[in-house]
Structures are given as structure tokens and as C-alpha cells.
Design a protein around this motif. Structure first.
Motif, PDB file in Angstrom:
ATOM      1  N   MET A 186      -3.155   7.083 -11.953  1.00 27.14           N
ATOM      2  CA  MET A 186      -3.186   5.633 -11.775  1.00 27.14           C
ATOM      3  C   MET A 186      -3.199   5.269 -10.289  1.00 27.14           C
ATOM      4  SD  MET A 186      -0.701   4.132 -14.789  1.00 27.14           S
ATOM      5  CE  MET A 186       0.752   5.071 -14.298  1.00 27.14           C
ATOM      6  N   SER A 187      -2.434   6.002  -9.498  1.00 31.95           N
ATOM      7  CA  SER A 187      -2.380   5.722  -8.062  1.00 31.95           C
ATOM      8  C   SER A 187      -3.723   5.997  -7.398  1.00 31.95           C
ATOM      9  CB  SER A 187      -1.285   6.555  -7.398  1.00 31.95           C
ATOM     10  OG  SER A 187      -0.010   6.210  -7.908  1.00 31.95           O
TER      11      SER A 187
ATOM     12  N   ILE B 221      -9.437   1.144  -5.588  1.00 32.27           N
ATOM     13  CA  ILE B 221      -9.576  -0.314  -5.688  1.00 32.27           C
ATOM     14  C   ILE B 221      -9.165  -0.991  -4.384  1.00 32.27           C
ATOM     15  CG2 ILE B 221      -8.653  -2.380  -6.824  1.00 32.27           C
ATOM     16  CD1 ILE B 221      -8.383  -0.615  -9.369  1.00 32.27           C
ATOM     17  N   SER B 222      -8.051  -0.555  -3.809  1.00 31.34           N
ATOM     18  CA  SER B 222      -7.558  -1.187  -2.582  1.00 31.34           C
ATOM     19  C   SER B 222      -8.525  -0.972  -1.422  1.00 31.34           C
ATOM     20  CB  SER B 222      -6.170  -0.652  -2.232  1.00 31.34           C
ATOM     21  OG  SER B 222      -6.226   0.721  -1.853  1.00 31.34           O
TER      22      SER B 222
ATOM     23  N   ILE C  28       0.085   2.122  -0.403  1.00 31.19           N
ATOM     24  CA  ILE C  28       0.138   2.425  -1.837  1.00 31.19           C
ATOM     25  C   ILE C  28       1.378   3.269  -2.115  1.00 31.19           C
ATOM     26  CG2 ILE C  28      -0.975   3.626  -3.767  1.00 31.19           C
ATOM     27  CD1 ILE C  28      -2.523   1.190  -3.015  1.00 31.19           C
TER      28      ILE C  28
ATOM     29  N   VAL D 290       3.172   1.662  -8.340  1.00 29.97           N
ATOM     30  CA  VAL D 290       2.134   1.813  -9.359  1.00 29.97           C
ATOM     31  C   VAL D 290       2.756   2.061 -10.723  1.00 29.97           C
ATOM     32  CG1 VAL D 290       0.248   3.295 -10.152  1.00 29.97           C
ATOM     33  CG2 VAL D 290       0.351   2.589  -7.741  1.00 29.97           C
TER      34      VAL D 290
ATOM     35  N   SER E  85       4.396  -1.080 -12.082  1.00 27.98           N
ATOM     36  CA  SER E  85       3.389  -2.050 -12.533  1.00 27.98           C
ATOM     37  C   SER E  85       2.772  -1.632 -13.861  1.00 27.98           C
ATOM     38  CB  SER E  85       2.285  -2.202 -11.476  1.00 27.98           C
ATOM     39  OG  SER E  85       1.430  -1.074 -11.449  1.00 27.98           O
ATOM     40  N   SER E  86       2.813  -0.330 -14.165  1.00 26.77           N
ATOM     41  CA  SER E  86       2.200   0.157 -15.402  1.00 26.77           C
ATOM     42  C   SER E  86       3.104  -0.009 -16.615  1.00 26.77           C
ATOM     43  CB  SER E  86       1.834   1.640 -15.249  1.00 26.77           C
ATOM     44  OG  SER E  86       2.983   2.461 -15.383  1.00 26.77           O
TER      45      SER E  86
ATOM     46  N   CYS F 221      -5.505   3.670   4.723  1.00 25.57           N
ATOM     47  CA  CYS F 221      -4.790   3.635   3.444  1.00 25.57           C
ATOM     48  C   CYS F 221      -3.786   4.770   3.405  1.00 25.57           C
ATOM     49  CB  CYS F 221      -5.778   3.754   2.283  1.00 25.57           C
ATOM     50  SG  CYS F 221      -4.992   3.702   0.659  1.00 25.57           S
TER      51      CYS F 221
ATOM     52  N   TYR G  30      -5.801   2.909  -8.029  1.00 27.10           N
ATOM     53  CA  TYR G  30      -5.386   1.805  -7.159  1.00 27.10           C
ATOM     54  C   TYR G  30      -5.790   2.069  -5.709  1.00 27.10           C
ATOM     55  CZ  TYR G  30      -2.752  -0.861 -10.628  1.00 27.10           C
ATOM     56  OH  TYR G  30      -2.401  -1.652 -11.709  1.00 27.10           O
ATOM     57  N   THR G  31      -5.764   3.339  -5.314  1.00 32.69           N
ATOM     58  CA  THR G  31      -6.216   3.698  -3.969  1.00 32.69           C
ATOM     59  C   THR G  31      -7.676   3.310  -3.789  1.00 32.69           C
ATOM     60  OG1 THR G  31      -4.632   5.511  -3.733  1.00 32.69           O
ATOM     61  CG2 THR G  31      -6.627   5.641  -2.399  1.00 32.69           C
TER      62      THR G  31
END
Length: 395
Positions: A170-171, A177-178, A197, A202, A205-206, A121, A174-175
Motif C-alpha cells: 500500500m505504501s 501517487i504522491s 510517506i 498508510v 488510513s487503510s 520523496c 501511495y509513494t
């Protein structure tokens, strides 16, 4: 108590906040997170004040539930050690500038040859592709470029960044989650993969309803201070002692709000009856409400509104947040032992499971704190070999 990721090993090369906070979430869920830095240190967040006995409180906020080792990834011996670690790892997380890992011979293609199931990642400001891929990415810059600042602040004031590193935060989520998704896919299909990412992705998208309003209607949202572009009243009102946020999300809540204010007739007034009417007559309604709200303290209004299920809450400072009875009841602060500070107070992971634990198992580690132990236990190296590697500058 069991944890969901007890069998997962994550090699964390990331620095500052977005990457480390993401791996911290996975560590909270039981993953064995091995934080890797250069022997002299890699993470500039250690230099960010305020400090407690020379330890950065910023660093402490993003690095619990990890072990820490040092490896010189620029040396051939250091790379060989890293390759050995990757053989038994599930994930490598990094946030170096785009292309750095490839130049070091540690990119996804190289690591996949060592471990075909490895998940890599990469977290960067602008992603691995596109004309800005080489640009450095820092939270306030991405707030600016990604439109967040343009819709934050007073209508007549300048664009304003959010007071927390929200793009990084937020990132980090997402990190996590991914990585969880890639682990699940690997378990299903037997293959690792690379994750890209981008903090800008991010942030874009927010934008949520702000983006939708533009894409569907060409509407450009304006800065509204503590007000809402599309809902009224949905704003901060000054009370006798401090401000109170009131959020009437529908006409029924507004009607109840009017009753609490002692002005039930407002909800029947054609200028205010529907949200569309209230948006059109925002200034007039707000001025009427303001003259009433200043007659009581914020907690008095909160009690009255809470009794009628109208969403509201006082604007608390950070001290008041941690003194809040609900925050205390949810045990959002956890005190853990630390090798140099005695004990440190950390904010708990907000996830709550009935059959899994997310408590703090390990303090945020010191630079290279677990190097000797890790190389002995995981790679089977002797103390003599480890001392030799130190002299070579490999660890």
C-alpha cells in the motif's frame, strides 16, 4: 506506444520493498528510474530467499524497468557525482532512517539549492516527525502497531499478520501517487517539494470501516477469521473438495443465494430476512449453510452462483492463481530477458490503457549494471575517469 512519464527522471535510493515497488510503478509508466546503491550493495532484499542462480526472487519482484548504478554517497567525490545527477532529475526517492539524508548533506534543503524544482520523496516507518520518527519500520511491525493484526485471524486465535507485505505494498502505491501529484503541482506552479510517506500513516488510513466504526461509535472490531464483522454471509465455506468464498453484500444477493442452495424460505425467515437479522443470528445461519455446501465441489457451486450473479470464488493456491483462465487471458505474467538468468517471469503491472504501454521494458538490474554506460552518456565521463573513480571507491 507512448508512455505517460517518458520525460521524467527518478533517482531511486530506496531499498527493500515499499520504495522500490513505488518507483517500479513509475518505471512501468515510462519514467527513467535510476537505482543508486553503494558499490558493495545497499539493499538487503538481495539476500532474501528463494534464489534463482543467486538472484533473489524477492528483489526481482520490485525492480523491473530500472537502470542501476553504484555511488559511494559517503565520499565527497561520490556526493559531487550525485549532485550532478540531481541537476537534471525530477525526483529523488529515498527510504533511509529519518535524518540520514540530512547527515549526508543530501537532504531536501541541500538538493533544492542544486535543483529548485526537485521533488524529494522520503518513505519511512513512522514519518519525519513525531516521537517515533527514529524507529525502524518493517511491514509486520507496522501491521501490529497499526491495528491490522488485531482484526486478522480466528476469533479464538492470536492476532495474525497478513501473508503478504500489505503495508509495504500500500505504501508503494501511495509513494507513486504522491510523486505523480507533486510532478503535476510542479508543472502547474513551477516548484518542487518534499513528500513524507509514513508506513504507519498508510496502515492507519487503510483501517477504513474498522476505523470509522470506532471513531463514530466507539465500536472495537473483533477478529472474525474468514467472516465479516458486519455482513452475513460473507465468509469461506468448505465444499466437498476445497473452500469457497461467498460474499452476499445485500439482501437481494442473499435471497438469490438461498434459491441456489434450494432453501428459498430462508430469505423470508425473520431471523435471516435482513442483514441485521443475519448478523444477530450468524452462527445458526452459518451452520445451516455449511451442511449444504459440503455436498458439492467448489467449482460446481461457483458455476451455479456465477450464473445467478452471486459473488463467490474458490480459495486458490498460488499455482492455481497463475493457471486461472482469467489471469492467463489478462496476460498477467510477462517473460523478459535477463543477463544472468536467461529469462525471468514477472507479474505485469495491472494498469491497462488504450493509448499507453505498461509492458516490461527492462529486466530488474544487477548491482551497478549500468554505472559505466550512465556516467558516460549522462555525465560525459571518459572510461579513464570512470576507472579512476572506481579506484577511489567513489563508484
Amino acid at each position: 506506444m507512448r508512455q505517460a512519464l517518458e520525460d521524467i527522471k527518478i533517482i531511486d535510493l530506496s531499498r527493500v520493498f515499499a520504495g522500490p515497488a513505488g518507483s517500479m510503478v513509475l518505471g512501468d509508466l515510462g519514467a527513467d528510474v535510476i537505482r543508486v546503491e553503494a558499490p558493495q550493495g545497499t539493499d538487503s532484499i538481495r539476500e532474501w530467499s528463494p534464489y534463482v542462480n543467486n538472484e533473489s526472487t524477492y528483489y526481482l519482484s520490485a525492480n523491473r524497468n530500472k537502470r542501476a548504478i553504484t555511488i559511494n554517497l559517503k565520499s565527497e567525490t561520490g556526493k559531487k557525482i550525485f549532485y550532478e545527477i540531481v541537476k537534471t532529475a525530477d525526483v529523488v526517492l529515498e527510504n533511509f532512517k529519518t535524518g540520514t539524508m540530512d547527515r549526508l548533506g543530501l537532504g531536501y534543503a541541500a538538493l533544492q539549492k542544486i535543483n529548485p524544482k526537485i521533488i524529494m520523496c522520503s518513505v519511512t516507518g513512522y514519518g519525519q516527525t513525531g516521537p517515533f520518527a527514529q524507529e525502524p519500520g518493517f511491514d509486520p511491525v507496522l501491521q501490529a502497531v497499526g491495528g491490522l493484526m488485531d482484526v486478522t485471524g480466528d476469533p479464538d486465535g492470536e492476532a495474525t499478520r497478513v501473508g503478504l507485505p500489505v503495508v509495504d505494498i500500500m505504501s508503494s502505491l501511495y509513494t507513486a501517487i504522491s510523486i505523480l501529484s507533486a510532478i503535476r503541482a510542479r508543472d502547474l506552479y513551477g516548484e518542487g517539494q518534499q513528500i513524507d510517506i509514513s508506513l504507519l500513516d498508510v496502515q492507519v488510513s487503510s483501517l477504513a470501516n474498522v476505523a470509522s466504526s470506532y471513531l463514530m461509535k466507539g465500536h472495537l472490531s473483533q477478529r472474525m477469521g474468514n467472516n465479516h464483522n458486519n455482513i452475513v454471509p460473507y465468509q469461506v465455506f468448505h465444499c466437498k473438495d476445497k473452500p469457497l468464498m461467498v460474499a452476499c453484500g445485500n439482501d437481494n444477493q442473499f435471497s438469490t443465494f438461498c434459491e441456489v442452495l434450494g432453501r428459498p424460505e430462508w430469505s423470508k425467515d425473520e431471523k435471516f430476512r435482513t442483514n441485521a437479522n443475519r448478523v444477530e443470528n450468524r452462527d445458526e445461519l452459518s451452520e445451516k449453510i455449511k451442511t449444504i455446501m459440503v455436498t458439492k465441489n467448489a467449482e460446481e457451486w461457483f458455476d451455479l452462483l456465477s450464473e445467478k450473479s452471486v459473488p463467490s470464488g474458490p480459495v486458490n493456491n498460488i499455482k492455481e492463481v497463475f493457471e486461472h483462465p482469467q489471469v492467463k487471458a489478462r496476460q498477467m505474467v510477462e517473460e523478459v530477458p535477463h543477463p544472468t538468468l536467461g529469462k525471468v517471469k514477472l507479474v505485469r503491472n495491472p494498469l491497462r490503457f488504450s493509448k499507453m504501454a505498461t509492458s516490461v521494458q527492462n529486466h530488474p538490474p544487477l548491482l551497478g549494471e549500468h554505472t559505466i554506460q550512465y556516467l558516460q552518456e549522462e555525465l560525459g565521463l571518459s572510461l579513464e575517469e570512470i576507472q579512476r573513480l572506481k579506484k577511489e571507491g567513489a563508484i
